[in-house]
Scaffold this motif. Structure first.
Motif, mmCIF file in Angstrom:
data_model
loop_
_atom_site.group_PDB
_atom_site.id
_atom_site.type_symbol
_atom_site.label_atom_id
_atom_site.label_comp_id
_atom_site.label_asym_id
_atom_site.label_seq_id
_atom_site.Cartn_x
_atom_site.Cartn_y
_atom_site.Cartn_z
ATOM 1 N N THR A 98 0.854 -1.189 0.000
ATOM 2 C CA THR A 98 0.000 0.000 0.000
ATOM 3 C C THR A 98 0.887 1.235 0.000
ATOM 4 O O THR A 98 1.744 1.392 0.875
ATOM 5 C CB THR A 98 -0.906 0.018 1.249
ATOM 6 N N GLU A 99 0.707 2.096 -0.978
ATOM 7 C CA GLU A 99 1.537 3.291 -1.089
ATOM 8 C C GLU A 99 1.380 4.173 0.148
ATOM 9 O O GLU A 99 0.262 4.426 0.615
ATOM 10 C CB GLU A 99 1.149 4.086 -2.343
ATOM 11 N N GLY A 100 2.505 4.616 0.688
ATOM 12 C CA GLY A 100 2.494 5.491 1.849
ATOM 13 C C GLY A 100 2.529 4.765 3.181
ATOM 14 O O GLY A 100 2.789 5.387 4.220
ATOM 15 N N GLU A 101 2.307 3.461 3.182
ATOM 16 C CA GLU A 101 2.360 2.680 4.419
ATOM 17 C C GLU A 101 3.814 2.466 4.831
ATOM 18 O O GLU A 101 4.654 2.110 4.013
ATOM 19 C CB GLU A 101 1.671 1.330 4.209
#
Length: 243
Positions: A98-101
């Protein structure tokens, strides 16, 4: 979408290594249109008398591009059930990225598994934190391979752990090229010196012996040192199995 796929404890002393099991799995995934894998990283875990392992206690991880993660997981589980060596304790972990995780709990678990004994229940408790995007399963024996499988995911996420499976071998012994030419020719993304500083691409490099890349700054990295005015790739002794 991007996923990480990691396996651990799939072999015995007579079988192919865990890295080859993962490469074979990725080949089958690609043939079936379920996913396309990349390079494999080997992550060294804790060596201790309370931990069962075959030879080095390492897990193997790769990044995969896939459209249907659940189909990929289902096939990978079936593959693990039938392809791991007798007497092994295989574990599989797949993470949908998940992008930003930041994945701090996974990274911390991976680092802990390098220096301390952790339990299978610890791995399953951690997996619950990422329910819906992380799949963890055991495939025979004690199933303790789930520990290394999820730890390998965490270590890969740090971008600063592991050696790349496979040797980089000079086309011509002692060939001289610029660092930039070396990178392009041998699919290296970053060249650094012994202190981790980037080496200028115009500098001269002499390539004598087989070397291995490492995973650093989330890049395929070659470490080099100066010898007689040239940069020379790291020539540490290479293991013959499981790399």
């Amino acid at each position: 979408m991007k996923l990480l796929l990691c396996i651990d404890d799939t072999d015995n002393l007579e079988s192919i290594g865990t890295g080859e099991v993962l490469e074979n799995l990725c080949e089958d995934l690609k043939e079936r249109g379920l996913g396309t894998g990349g390079f494999v990283t080997r992550h060294q875990l804790y060596i201790h008398e309370d931990i069962a392992y075959t030879s080095h206690n390492s897990s193997m991880c790769t990044a995969v591009t896939a459209d249907d993660p659940e189909a990929l997981v289902a096939f990978s589980r079936s593959y693990m059930d039938t392809s791991c060596a007798a007497g092994s304790d295989p574990g599989l972990c797949v993470l949908k990225l998940t992008e930003g995780e930041e994945y701090l709990p996974l990274k911390e678990f991976g680092q802990k598994a390098k220096v301390a004994v952790v339990k299978k229940q610890d791995a399953y408790d951690l997996a619950k934190t990422y329910e819906g995007s992380l799949w963890l399963s055991e495939h025979g024996g004690t199933g303790d391979g789930v520990i290394g499988a999820i730890a390998g995911i965490g270590l890969r996420l740090t971008g600063m752990d592991g050696r790349i499976k496979g040797k980089i071998i000079p086309e011509v012994d002692g060939e001289v090229l610029t660092v930039g030419e070396y990178m392009k020719k041998y699919a290296i993304e970053q060249v650094v010196d012994e202190n981790g500083a980037a080496v200028p691409k115009e500098d001269q490099l002499r390539f004598f012996e087989a070397t291995k890349a490492v995973f650093m700054n989330s890049l395929v990295t070659s470490t080099v040192k100066k010898e007689d005015g040239y940069w020379v790739p790291d020539r540490k002794k290479l293991k013959k199995r499981g790399q």
